[in-house]
Design an enzyme around this catalytic site. Structure first.
Site, PDB file in Angstrom:
ATOM      1  N   ASP A  50       0.847  -1.204   0.000  1.00 53.48           N
ATOM      2  CA  ASP A  50       0.000   0.000   0.000  1.00 53.48           C
ATOM      3  C   ASP A  50       0.879   1.250   0.000  1.00 53.48           C
ATOM      4  OD1 ASP A  50      -2.126  -1.709   0.210  1.00 53.48           O
ATOM      5  OD2 ASP A  50      -2.334  -1.471   2.380  1.00 53.48           O
TER       6      ASP A  50
HETATM    7  N1  URA Z   1      -1.204  -5.966   3.788  1.00 53.22           N
HETATM    8  C1  URA Z   1      -1.695  -4.706   3.844  1.00 53.22           C
HETATM    9  O1  URA Z   1      -2.729  -4.452   4.457  1.00 53.22           O
HETATM   10  N2  URA Z   1      -1.019  -3.762   3.200  1.00 53.22           N
HETATM   11  C2  URA Z   1       0.134  -3.956   2.538  1.00 53.22           C
HETATM   12  O2  URA Z   1       0.719  -3.024   2.000  1.00 53.22           O
HETATM   13  C3  URA Z   1       0.631  -5.276   2.497  1.00 53.22           C
HETATM   14  C4  URA Z   1      -0.067  -6.265   3.124  1.00 53.22           C
END
Ligand code: URA
Length: 255
Positions: free
Chosen positions: A105
């Protein structure tokens, strides 16, 4: 092997930008098979031709592998209209074919492999392979007393999907509550605690959704390992380096 433009070859191998390469060639510093070459749009065969800059041969490597410590504010994509991308951070080589292996993310930091090797990406990302991914998370809230059992059984996310079994270790000593203590912690008696969570799949926002399913909120998230690769803690967020020979061997890549 297929022929490519001389400036593309040198750019991909990290000699410089197209303009810098043009300048080098103009100054007579680039040669192909022993002949000075000033035309950077000419074609070369990377496998057969000997290309030198200042008399030193530039070896052609088809595959590139970089370990990036992804910073926040950067998207895991090759192109984006609004945000800088993880591929923009790789300044070594002017390769057009680099991509991130999987997604983190925009507000997640940590280990991201950047490569142009589609086979490797498939091996690491295929849902059938169940490659371990380890996340460090700072979490707000209160874990249910039976969190380990819930994780081992697979959590049901808000959309009804069930996760594969996962393991969690609470990190900070003073916050490593015993199960009984967790059970008696009162409403409002909520804090922040650090955990390491190992998962073996890659659903959208998976870690955040898993903690939500346990009534908690992820305040900070960083990936620290993926398969045999570990985050190099000497890399500050935004920094990267090529994979070492040892790391390539662990990924079964022979150079
Ligand atoms: N899980 C998440 O919630 N975000 C990420 O960036 C990676 C795994």
């Amino acid at each position: 092997m297929a022929q490519i433009r001389l400036d593309r070859f040198l750019g991909e191998m990290g000699t410089g930008t197209r303009t810098q390469i043009k300048e080098l060639a103009k100054k007579g510093r680039v040669s192909v098979n022993g002949q000075v070459e000033k035309k950077t749009d000419r074609k070369v065969d990377p496998a057969a031709d000997t290309i030198c800059v200042d008399g030193r041969p530039v070896a052609y490597t088809r595959w590139s592998y970089y370990l990036l410590n992804k910073p926040q504010g950067v998207v895991s994509a090759c192109r984006d209209d609004r945000y800088p991308t993880v591929v923009d951070l790789i300044q070594d080589a002017d390769r057009k074919d680099l991509f991130p292996v999987g997604r983190l993310d925009i507000d997640t930091e940590g280990l991201l492999l950047i490569t142009n090797d589609g086979d490797l990406a498939h091996r690491l990302l295929s849902p059938k392979k169940h490659v371990d991914k380890v996340y460090f998370a700072t979490v707000e809230g209160r874990l249910p007393a039976d969190y380990a059992e819930q994780l081992a059984a697979g959590l049901v996310l808000e959309d009804g999907t069930r996760t594969l079994p996962a393991e969690l270790t609470v990190q900070r000593e003073e916050l490593t509550f015993q199960k009984e203590e967790l059970a008696v912690r009162r409403e409002g008696d909520e804090g922040r605690f650090d955990v390491l969570l190992t998962i073996r799949e890659g659903k959208f926002h998976q870690v955040k959704r898993m903690f939500e399913a346990m009534g908690c909120r992820v305040a900070y998230l960083k990936r620290v390992a993926m398969g045999p690769l570990k985050l190099d803690e000497s890399l500050a967020p935004g920094e990267y380096r090529p994979l070492s020979q040892e790391e390539l061997a662990k990924l079964d890549i022979r150079s």
